[in-house]
Every structure is written in structure tokens, then in C-alpha cells.
Design a protein around this motif. Structure first.
Motif, PDB file in Angstrom:
ATOM      1  N   ILE A  31       1.155  -1.196   0.091  1.00  0.00           N
ATOM      2  CA  ILE A  31      -0.420  -0.575   0.480  1.00  0.00           C
ATOM      3  C   ILE A  31       0.932   1.264  -0.118  1.00  0.00           C
ATOM      4  N   LEU A  32       1.815   1.343   1.435  1.00  0.00           N
ATOM      5  CA  LEU A  32       2.860   2.435   1.057  1.00  0.00           C
ATOM      6  C   LEU A  32       3.605   2.411  -0.471  1.00  0.00           C
ATOM      7  N   PHE A  33       4.073   1.596  -0.825  1.00  0.00           N
ATOM      8  CA  PHE A  33       4.208   1.465  -2.536  1.00  0.00           C
ATOM      9  C   PHE A  33       4.332   2.109  -3.447  1.00  0.00           C
ATOM     10  N   ALA A  34       2.215   1.447  -3.568  1.00  0.00           N
ATOM     11  CA  ALA A  34       1.934   2.243  -4.590  1.00  0.00           C
ATOM     12  C   ALA A  34       1.410   3.375  -4.085  1.00  0.00           C
ATOM     13  N   GLY A  35       1.395   4.119  -2.847  1.00  0.00           N
ATOM     14  CA  GLY A  35       0.912   5.819  -2.398  1.00  0.00           C
ATOM     15  C   GLY A  35       2.352   6.512  -3.266  1.00  0.00           C
ATOM     16  N   VAL A  36       3.373   6.098  -2.948  1.00  0.00           N
ATOM     17  CA  VAL A  36       5.128   6.256  -3.400  1.00  0.00           C
ATOM     18  C   VAL A  36       5.128   6.599  -5.300  1.00  0.00           C
ATOM     19  N   TRP A  37       4.622   5.045  -5.323  1.00  0.00           N
ATOM     20  CA  TRP A  37       4.674   5.339  -7.192  1.00  0.00           C
ATOM     21  C   TRP A  37       3.321   5.761  -7.818  1.00  0.00           C
ATOM     22  N   GLY A  38       2.617   5.948  -6.776  1.00  0.00           N
ATOM     23  CA  GLY A  38       1.174   7.227  -7.651  1.00  0.00           C
ATOM     24  C   GLY A  38       1.410   8.178  -7.628  1.00  0.00           C
ATOM     25  N   SER A  39       2.443   9.249  -6.125  1.00  0.00           N
ATOM     26  CA  SER A  39       2.877  10.489  -6.084  1.00  0.00           C
ATOM     27  C   SER A  39       3.751  10.757  -7.050  1.00  0.00           C
ATOM     28  N   TRP A  40       4.543  10.086  -7.393  1.00  0.00           N
ATOM     29  CA  TRP A  40       6.107  10.197  -7.843  1.00  0.00           C
ATOM     30  C   TRP A  40       5.757  10.543  -9.601  1.00  0.00           C
ATOM     31  N   GLY A  41       5.567  10.040  -9.953  1.00  0.00           N
ATOM     32  CA  GLY A  41       5.095  10.240 -11.453  1.00  0.00           C
ATOM     33  C   GLY A  41       4.431  12.169 -11.348  1.00  0.00           C
ATOM     34  N   THR A  42       3.834  13.025 -10.577  1.00  0.00           N
ATOM     35  CA  THR A  42       4.104  14.082 -10.757  1.00  0.00           C
ATOM     36  C   THR A  42       5.252  14.732 -10.281  1.00  0.00           C
ATOM     37  N   ALA A  43       4.793  13.942  -8.424  1.00  0.00           N
ATOM     38  CA  ALA A  43       6.326  14.957  -7.571  1.00  0.00           C
ATOM     39  C   ALA A  43       7.307  15.248  -8.784  1.00  0.00           C
TER      40      ALA A  43
END
Length: 164
Positions: A31-43
């Protein structure tokens, strides 16, 4: 468990407990990895701005899921664009000017600065909240769950305050 329980029963209960904790830990990590992955595209565009076109966009119109307007350069090497697109959200209003970074090779812009960074990490904030529930329920680590949950809530609240 009563003191008279057999060693085999104690071992099976321990194995089940270990399996529950291990499975829950893997789920929370995913879940945490998916959150980072989902954020990194824009971040990545907002946080690693070296060599990217930075400037401002004045939103002149919104249609569907995007808003658009002219881009005024604000960094060396940036050039003016007649029209760039910015994702429409509650944080973007027609007629306002926003600091943005252009995604390389596209006409897509993302908000920059503290508001853009916090907004980019919103998926991680949601993942932290979800992981807190999983950690509390499956691993019975309430203090860790509180830390995860409060960190997620703080991130979501800070992003809400910053983008207004």
C-alpha cells in the motif's frame, strides 16, 4: 491459551500469528509503495526542477478535466508557450495565475512550489491512512498505526491548506 495446551497447539498458534503479521506487513508495504508510485509521477517534475521549464500560467479556460492558458517563462532556457494544460482540480480556478513546471516534451504543466509538492504527494497521504488501518488491525501495532495515520492526515491537511 491455558498452560495445559500441547506444544503442537502452541506452535500452530505461533505459526498462524506469524503468518498474519507477515501477510499484513507485506500488504502495508505494498500500500505504501503504491502511494509513493502514484505520487512520484507528478512529484518528480515538481521536486526535481533542474533543467525543466519553470514559469507561470494564467488560466484562461477550463473544459473537462483540464484548464489551459498561456505560459510565461520564469527560468533560464524556458520559452513562452501560447497554451499549456494544467490538470483541473479544486486547486485551479479560471483567471488565476499559478507557478508551474512543464513536463519535458509536452504541453502539460504541474503546479510548483510548496502547494505543488504537497498536492503531488496526496496519493501517499491516502496510502498512509489506509496502511494505518491495516497495521492496526493485522499487526496490532497501534503506536505505529497512529504514527502512520497522523502522518497521512497531516499531509492531506497541509495539502488542502496549501492549494487554497
Amino acid at each position: 491459551m491455558p498452560a495445559s495446551a500441547s506444544p503442537a497447539r502452541r506452535a500452530s498458534v505461533s505459526a498462524l500469528r506469524f503468518g498474519r503479521v507477515a501477510t499484513t506487513a507485506v500488504l502495508a508495504a505494498l500500500i505504501l509503495f503504491a502511494g509513493v508510485w502514484g505520487s512520484w509521477g507528478t512529484a518528480q517534475h515538481v521536486m526535481l526542477t533542474k533543467g525543466r521549464e519553470r514559469g507561470t500560467v494564467r488560466v484562461t479556460g477550463c473544459a473537462g478535466d483540464t484548464c489551459s492558458g498561456p505560459f510565461s517563462p520564469g527560468s533560464a532556457g524556458a520559452r513562452a508557450h501560447a497554451r499549456v494544460e494544467l490538470e483541473k482540480s479544486v486547486a485551479v480556478r479560471e483567471g488565476r495565475t499559478y507557478d508551474v513546471v512543464l513536463k519535458p516534451g509536452t504541453g502539460d504543466a504541474v503546479r510548483s512550489g510548496p502547494a505543488g509538492i504537497l498536492y503531488a504527494w496526496l496519493p501517499l497521504g491516502g496510502a498512509l491512512l489506509l496502511a494505518a488501518v491495516v497495521v492496526a488491525g493485522g499487526m496490532r501495532l497501534t503506536r505505529v498505526a497512529w504514527v502512520l495515520g497522523l502522518a497521512g492526515a497531516a499531509l492531506l491537511t497541509a495539502a488542502f491548506v496549501a492549494v487554497r
